[in-house]
Motif scaffolding. Structure first.
Motif, PDB file in Angstrom:
ATOM      1  N   VAL A  13       1.496  -1.075  -0.310  1.00  0.00           N
ATOM      2  CA  VAL A  13       0.142   0.040  -0.022  1.00  0.00           C
ATOM      3  C   VAL A  13       0.665   0.719  -0.289  1.00  0.00           C
ATOM      4  CG1 VAL A  13      -1.467   1.264   1.039  1.00  0.00           C
ATOM      5  CG2 VAL A  13      -2.031  -1.721   0.709  1.00  0.00           C
ATOM      6  N   ILE A  14       2.469   1.555   1.024  1.00  0.00           N
ATOM      7  CA  ILE A  14       3.160   2.060   0.705  1.00  0.00           C
ATOM      8  C   ILE A  14       3.474   2.493  -0.641  1.00  0.00           C
ATOM      9  CG2 ILE A  14       4.846   3.562   2.066  1.00  0.00           C
ATOM     10  CD1 ILE A  14       4.476   1.889   4.371  1.00  0.00           C
TER      11      ILE A  14
ATOM     12  N   PHE B  90       1.184   3.605  -2.434  1.00  0.00           N
ATOM     13  CA  PHE B  90       1.040   5.293  -2.024  1.00  0.00           C
ATOM     14  C   PHE B  90       1.081   6.477  -3.181  1.00  0.00           C
ATOM     15  CE2 PHE B  90       1.254   8.549   0.910  1.00  0.00           C
ATOM     16  CZ  PHE B  90       0.014   8.865   0.897  1.00  0.00           C
TER      17      PHE B  90
ATOM     18  N   THR C 172      -1.965   6.210  -6.943  1.00  0.00           N
ATOM     19  CA  THR C 172      -2.556   5.123  -7.080  1.00  0.00           C
ATOM     20  C   THR C 172      -4.004   5.992  -6.904  1.00  0.00           C
ATOM     21  OG1 THR C 172      -3.305   3.205  -6.242  1.00  0.00           O
ATOM     22  CG2 THR C 172      -2.251   4.360  -4.704  1.00  0.00           C
ATOM     23  N   SER C 173      -5.432   4.508  -6.838  1.00  0.00           N
ATOM     24  CA  SER C 173      -6.681   5.204  -5.780  1.00  0.00           C
ATOM     25  C   SER C 173      -6.696   3.905  -5.982  1.00  0.00           C
ATOM     26  CB  SER C 173      -7.390   4.830  -7.426  1.00  0.00           C
ATOM     27  OG  SER C 173      -7.391   3.736  -8.112  1.00  0.00           O
ATOM     28  N   LEU C 174      -8.896   4.256  -5.242  1.00  0.00           N
ATOM     29  CA  LEU C 174      -8.424   3.295  -3.872  1.00  0.00           C
ATOM     30  C   LEU C 174      -8.765   1.905  -4.778  1.00  0.00           C
ATOM     31  CD1 LEU C 174     -10.855   3.089  -1.800  1.00  0.00           C
ATOM     32  CD2 LEU C 174     -12.476   3.342  -3.239  1.00  0.00           C
TER      33      LEU C 174
ATOM     34  N   MET D 232      -4.973   1.009  -2.777  1.00  0.00           N
ATOM     35  CA  MET D 232      -5.258   1.058  -1.724  1.00  0.00           C
ATOM     36  C   MET D 232      -5.753   0.232  -1.256  1.00  0.00           C
ATOM     37  SD  MET D 232      -3.758   3.887  -1.194  1.00  0.00           S
ATOM     38  CE  MET D 232      -3.619   4.171   0.588  1.00  0.00           C
TER      39      MET D 232
ATOM     40  N   ILE E 299      -1.933   1.184   8.432  1.00  0.00           N
ATOM     41  CA  ILE E 299      -2.011   1.047   7.406  1.00  0.00           C
ATOM     42  C   ILE E 299      -3.097  -0.434   6.169  1.00  0.00           C
ATOM     43  CG2 ILE E 299      -0.634   0.349   4.946  1.00  0.00           C
ATOM     44  CD1 ILE E 299       1.469   2.481   6.163  1.00  0.00           C
TER      45      ILE E 299
ATOM     46  N   LEU F 172      -6.809   0.352   6.747  1.00  0.00           N
ATOM     47  CA  LEU F 172      -7.424   0.844   5.814  1.00  0.00           C
ATOM     48  C   LEU F 172      -7.038   0.534   4.582  1.00  0.00           C
ATOM     49  CD1 LEU F 172      -7.121   3.479   4.410  1.00  0.00           C
ATOM     50  CD2 LEU F 172      -4.985   4.010   4.023  1.00  0.00           C
TER      51      LEU F 172
ATOM     52  N   SER G 253     -10.487  -0.977   4.865  1.00  0.00           N
ATOM     53  CA  SER G 253     -11.747  -1.027   4.432  1.00  0.00           C
ATOM     54  C   SER G 253     -11.544  -0.241   2.757  1.00  0.00           C
ATOM     55  CB  SER G 253     -11.483   0.269   5.412  1.00  0.00           C
ATOM     56  OG  SER G 253     -10.892   1.456   5.109  1.00  0.00           O
TER      57      SER G 253
END
Lengths: 477, 477
Positions: free
Chosen positions: A147-148, A151, A155-157, A160, A228, A231, A234
């Protein structure tokens, strides 16, 4: 082992069990392929799954891909995993390929190519062995790092959301566990594993994130990895919901057009597209591109912004060019995604020179054959997508190379009964325009190899095979 | 100014204009309050808005809040902004408060308290002056820093959305512009601004992110700030859509219950909640908590996970406790969010001692009054939410303090006509249980101050005022 260790040990095991239950990762009687690299994570994963094997009546096998990226170390790992599997009495399925030599169709770093090849191999083995699940040893650290990295790169959702707990046959039972806990578990339970030397160099971006950035971020928030991971969880829920909504609207936005979906054009009803929220249209655009190219590499969020600008612009007509030969244009009431029509090669058929080289010029392909003598068994265990071995004495001559014909059927390796070659292409997401460029090797009435994609079951090399025909595909462009 | 500078200068101006148009930030004839701290960003914002003033026929005023957080420097900034406004001929509205002394109801760092107080002040001024928009000087750097800070602390899609371009009356025309471009613009156009010394210390988390973390991230990706801004924009689109969907389902999930919505309970139809995707239910839960507490501080994503676990658990009943006195329980076919019933204080009414101190014990409040003589005008410009000044000679005695009564009306400062005090409470999001604890100051038939919230228009201190009554609310608990 100390009592304290055992207590602790149980804690991790229980956490993994909870994850397995929460995501319905396993059903009773599942055949599970465990992807084991030899490192702590995947070895502990194997250990954990062996612990709960009886509870779920699992049928476990170990699968390992040697990428030849770290020379002798790669071979050492192969042997380590093979021996481990033998020692605990589970089947071992290994393969060696030469990633540094593979020219990827889509480009990308050696890591990316290795990843793509590895996943393809796992899926192939799962199909061959009728496995229900493929378990990988991804940890909470892998999740946070992934994810990092996204990021930082942009990126987008979707990005993530990170690594999914479950995707198709793939399951990640350790995705909630920190690497340090896995290493302590290995120590407490006296589990041996190999060290991957590429992990401690800062040569690659992931390692930089792991060794340089994460320690700094941990100073700001000691629970950074857990946060993270939360995150990602979700985000993946949100993304899943939005994807489903976009899927529905994609269909209605196409249905609203009078022109049917084809392999070179997706036509939307512009008014319908305009009536939708951009949270959905951005995803619908990606679906259209995926439909045309089977792949989104090279497409970035600013391309999607460009499409939005095109739609919102006041001119009734307009056009933008995206990478990979995709054009998006609006034409009054229509919004069209199109790709250039790639000329399909004329069909061909040729007898293979055995031994020797046969050139198929229009495909820029050479097919090299050689006859080998078997000295010991297992010799042909390692192979490569562009090389296949057959039992020479079971072949019918001449052996031919020819292009795909509608209606072609063959018996894939390890299967009974026959399957349409077309369905194989669809499964493997081979684009239409590449299907006629794939040499198909025929021996008598049987198709023995859809070259580079899947070999047939005919003329297998097995116990008792004396002479082997090696066929190799060499792309010359 | 060099020609090159002018070229460049125009580029930034055009970018801002594009942002203003894209987000429909301004309408013709808008009254715009520009929040100016004195730093480069907000001073350039003022400059840019003055440039396009005529195009949109804007009525511009400058608003400034002195937080008293940097001693003399804070006062210097106040004077700088006041002089700037005078020089360019726009109205200046300034206020001084003492943030270090304010005890926040919800806690938080001095920065958070300052932020809350500042926004409340801007909103109050906008209401008083009938302003249509409040422009703030947030930049792309602020956006990137905000998103990174949330990413590190732990967040969800809502947090990744960052600072909105438009929210209610607030507009951020510079949110697409990098701080370095703003500074170059200021230099090229010879725009003076003040330096905020707190920006160059690493005392605060934001400054650490700016000075320590961002430079490292920039080594990994030189376009990191732009990429994060893009992520924020796509995240805010996704969040907006999900919020709207959740809003709809929130209503139907409540409608499915037989118990009406109240200020201490939100009752959902459990079956309906279970039928929804978690992307929506997580948001619905936050709405329920917001309904009960007007505020989500102290609620984290793991609390939401706990609620999901409660719902998915097999037991027909169960209960969990969240911060801020919120209990969530399931009871067969119902899912209930409840907060403890806080005893409403009995009504009170008392004459104020003038000058002197009046204690209202049941509220743990002291009201201190003093009589001041006016020496020069403007003296009572700075004030505090807990202090108000009135023209002594315009008051009707005795001045009373009493509790809120249904039907209370008053004329808010700067307005004509009257307004329900209840509507003021709703606007200010004062929870039900705090309304009866708010002293209301009455002079004859007029309510002159809803203490701590809004003063009335009666007995204003103005040109010609000789004697002033200062009233101060002191909370003693």
């Amino acid at each position: 082992m100390h009592i304290l260790d055992m207590q602790w040990d149980k804690t991790m095991l229980n956490q993994v069990k909870k994850t397995i239950e929460r995501f319905n990762m396993l059903k009773n009687g599942d055949r599970v392929l465990v992807a084991v690299s030899g490192g702590a994570d995947s070895v502990v994963l194997l250990h954990v799954l062996m612990e709960i094997k009886d509870k779920y009546s699992l049928d476990i096998a170990v699968v390992h891909l040697n990428h030849s990226m770290r020379g002798e170390e790669s071979d050492r790992d192969f042997v380590f995993v093979k021996n481990l599997a033998e020692r605990i009495g589970v089947r071992f399925i290994g393969k060696k390929i030469n990633v540094p030599e593979i020219k990827s169709e889509h480009g990308g770093s050696p890591q990316e190519v290795a990843r793509r090849v590895r996943y393809r191999f796992f899926e192939d083995v799962a199909r061959e062995y009728n496995a229900d699940k493929i378990a990988t040893g991804h940890t909470l650290d892998d999740q946070a790092e992934t994810v990092i990295m996204r990021f930082i790169k942009g990126t987008s959702l979707r990005g993530m959301s990170g690594i999914p707990f479950v995707r198709g046959k793939f399951i990640r039972p350790l995705l909630n566990i920190k690497r340090e806990d896995i290493e302590s578990y290995a120590k407490a339970n006296n589990i041996k594993f190999v060290e991957d030397s590429s992990n401690i160099s800062t040569k690659y971006f992931r390692n930089k994130v792991r060794l340089e950035l994460l320690p700094l971020l941990k100073k700001y928030n000691p629970k950074i990895k857990e946060e993270i991971a939360r995150l990602a969880e979700s985000a993946s829920r949100d993304e899943y919901y939005l994807e489903k909504e976009a899927e529905k609207e994609y269909k209605t936005a196409i249905a609203g057009s009078t022109i049917p979906l084809s392999d070179i054009k997706v036509v939307f009803n512009l008014e319908k597209i305009k009536s939708l929220h951009t949270a959905l249209t951005t995803r619908i655009f990606l679906k259209a591109i995926e439909h045309l190219k089977q792949d989104l590499s090279g497409i970035y969020s600013y391309h999607v912004e460009d499409i939005i600008d095109l739609i919102e612009g006041s001119a009734p007509q307009g056009e933008i060019n995206l990478p990979m030969g995709i054009t998006v244009y609006k034409e009054y009431e229509k919004l069209v995604f199109a790709r250039e029509r790639i000329p399909v090669p004329k069909s061909f058929e040729t007898v293979l020179n055995i031994p020797g080289v046969t050139s198929i010029d229009k495909l820029k392909v050479q097919i090299k054959t050689s006859i080998l003598t078997v000295s010991k068994s297992g010799e042909f265990l390692y192979d490569d997508n562009n090389i296949a071995y057959f039992d020479y004495d079971k072949l019918v001559f001449p052996v031919m190379a020819r292009s795909f014909r509608a209606g072609d059927r063959f018996t894939p390796f390890g299967m009974k009964g026959s399957k349409k070659v077309k369905d194989l292409f669809i499964e493997k997401k081979v684009p239409f325009y590449l299907r006629r460029s794939t040499p198909i090797i025929a021996s008598g009435d049987d198709l023995i190899w859809v070259a580079g994609i899947r070999r047939g079951d005919k003329a297998r090399v097995e116990e008792g095979t004396k002479k082997v025909l090696k066929i190799e595909i060499i792309r010359t462009s």
